[in-house]
Design a protein around this motif. Structure first.
Motif, short mmCIF file in Angstrom:
data_model
loop_
_atom_site.label_atom_id
_atom_site.label_comp_id
_atom_site.label_asym_id
_atom_site.label_seq_id
_atom_site.Cartn_x
_atom_site.Cartn_y
_atom_site.Cartn_z
N GLY A 23 14.44 4.86 70.49
CA GLY A 23 15.13 5.74 69.56
C GLY A 23 14.60 5.53 68.15
N PRO A 24 15.14 6.25 67.17
CA PRO A 24 14.70 6.09 65.78
C PRO A 24 15.00 4.69 65.27
N LYS A 25 14.11 4.19 64.41
CA LYS A 25 14.31 2.86 63.85
C LYS A 25 15.54 2.82 62.97
N ALA A 26 16.23 1.70 63.02
CA ALA A 26 17.44 1.54 62.21
C ALA A 26 17.09 1.54 60.73
N VAL A 27 17.92 2.18 59.94
CA VAL A 27 17.72 2.22 58.50
C VAL A 27 18.21 0.92 57.88
N ASP A 28 17.42 0.39 56.95
CA ASP A 28 17.79 -0.87 56.29
C ASP A 28 18.90 -0.59 55.29
N THR A 29 20.10 -1.08 55.57
CA THR A 29 21.25 -0.82 54.72
C THR A 29 21.71 -2.06 53.96
N VAL A 30 20.96 -3.14 54.07
CA VAL A 30 21.35 -4.38 53.40
C VAL A 30 20.76 -4.41 51.99
N ARG A 31 21.61 -4.53 51.00
CA ARG A 31 21.16 -4.58 49.61
C ARG A 31 20.65 -5.98 49.29
N PRO A 32 19.43 -6.08 48.70
CA PRO A 32 18.94 -7.40 48.29
C PRO A 32 19.94 -8.11 47.39
N ALA A 33 20.01 -9.43 47.52
CA ALA A 33 21.02 -10.22 46.82
C ALA A 33 20.89 -10.14 45.31
N ASP A 34 19.65 -9.89 44.77
CA ASP A 34 19.47 -9.89 43.32
C ASP A 34 19.78 -8.55 42.68
N ILE A 35 20.15 -7.53 43.49
CA ILE A 35 20.49 -6.22 42.95
C ILE A 35 22.00 -6.09 42.89
N PRO A 36 22.58 -5.92 41.69
CA PRO A 36 24.05 -5.81 41.58
C PRO A 36 24.55 -4.52 42.19
N GLU A 37 25.81 -4.49 42.57
CA GLU A 37 26.41 -3.30 43.16
C GLU A 37 26.36 -2.13 42.19
N ASP A 38 26.63 -2.37 40.92
CA ASP A 38 26.54 -1.33 39.89
C ASP A 38 25.71 -1.87 38.73
N PRO A 39 24.40 -1.56 38.72
CA PRO A 39 23.54 -2.10 37.66
C PRO A 39 23.86 -1.56 36.27
N PHE A 40 24.65 -0.46 36.20
CA PHE A 40 24.93 0.17 34.93
C PHE A 40 26.33 -0.13 34.40
N ALA A 41 27.02 -1.04 35.05
CA ALA A 41 28.34 -1.43 34.58
C ALA A 41 28.21 -2.21 33.28
N PRO A 42 29.16 -2.02 32.33
CA PRO A 42 29.07 -2.78 31.07
C PRO A 42 29.17 -4.27 31.32
N ALA A 43 28.39 -5.01 30.55
CA ALA A 43 28.38 -6.46 30.70
C ALA A 43 29.75 -7.02 30.31
N PRO A 44 30.24 -8.04 30.99
CA PRO A 44 31.55 -8.63 30.64
C PRO A 44 31.50 -9.23 29.23
N LYS A 45 32.61 -9.04 28.50
CA LYS A 45 32.68 -9.57 27.14
C LYS A 45 32.76 -11.09 27.17
N ARG A 46 32.06 -11.69 26.24
CA ARG A 46 32.07 -13.15 26.14
C ARG A 46 33.21 -13.60 25.25
N THR A 47 33.91 -14.64 25.70
CA THR A 47 35.00 -15.19 24.88
C THR A 47 34.44 -16.15 23.84
N SER A 48 34.69 -15.81 22.58
CA SER A 48 34.16 -16.67 21.52
C SER A 48 34.93 -17.98 21.43
N ARG A 49 34.23 -19.05 21.14
CA ARG A 49 34.90 -20.35 21.00
C ARG A 49 35.01 -20.67 19.51
N LYS A 50 36.17 -21.08 19.12
CA LYS A 50 36.38 -21.43 17.70
C LYS A 50 36.55 -22.93 17.59
#
Length: 206
Positions: free
Chosen positions: A179-206
């Motif tokens: 039959g047809p070859k299976a499609v590769d559906t596994v996302r490489p570990a170094d690729i984030p689920e949403d590459p365009f999501a805003p970066a998390p804000k850093r908590t400043s230390r005082k």
């Protein structure tokens, strides 16, 4: 066939077998083309069908007894085999490691490794044997299984010779008609689920 067999090939993982234990009508749409093209056949009291993963075929029989024991023998296109036995009344847990003795008409496999699984609501075990096992199975009138001194099952294999011949035909059909070859559906570990999501804000230390 020797009287006993000391070789103990590891059983395939339960997850590999779950896809080959049963192929119901509702699964046909998800089957590879080769598996859909091979029609399920009833041969000498056995059912022979292509595995839904398109990697081989299996024969199966359900026994009308307490727990409705189901026996399944599968062969993959690479020549490996897997034997599965299931029963509604058993308390085996998935991935349990078992040592069982399997006796055919002309020989035995003492202390053979098997692994527990749950499939189609039944509990049981799966194991694999050397490539010649389907031939021995086809020539046998009975399969007896024991756990130490405790009998597990004694199953009539009448008709298994004709069923194994058809099983091999099915495997060859699937082998030459992949039959047809299976499609590769596994996302490489170094690729984030949403590459365009805003970066998390850093908590400043005082």
């Amino acid at each position: 066939m020797a009287t006993s067999h000391s070789s103990d090939p590891p059983a395939p993982p339960a997850s590999r077998l779950l896809g080959t234990v049963f192929v119901g009508a509702g699964c046909l749409a998800a089957m590879p083309a080769a598996a859909r093209d091979y029609p399920t056949r009833d041969v000498a009291g056995w059912t022979v069908a292509a595995s839904k993963d398109g990697k081989g075929c299996f024969l199966t029989r359900k026994y009308d007894r307490a727990g409705a024991t189901t026996l399944l023998l599968g062969i993959d296109t690479d020549g490996t085999n897997h034997l599965t036995v299931l029963n509604d009344n058993w308390s085996i847990k998935a991935k349990d490691r078992l040592k069982l003795t399997f006796r055919l008409s002309s020989g035995a496999y003492p202390g053979h490794f098997a692994v527990g699984l749950i499939a189609d609501g039944q509990r049981g075990f799966v194991t694999s044997f050397e490539p010649q096992f389907p031939t021995y199975f086809a020539r046998s009138a009975m399969l007896a299984i024991a756990r130490g001194d405790t009998p597990v099952e004694r199953l009539d294999l009448t008709g298994s010779g004709a069923a194994v011949i058809e099983l091999r035909r099915c495997v060859e059909f699937v082998r030459v008609n992949p039959g047809p070859k299976a499609v590769d559906t596994v996302r490489p570990a170094d690729i984030p689920e949403d590459p365009f999501a805003p970066a998390p804000k850093r908590t400043s230390r005082k």
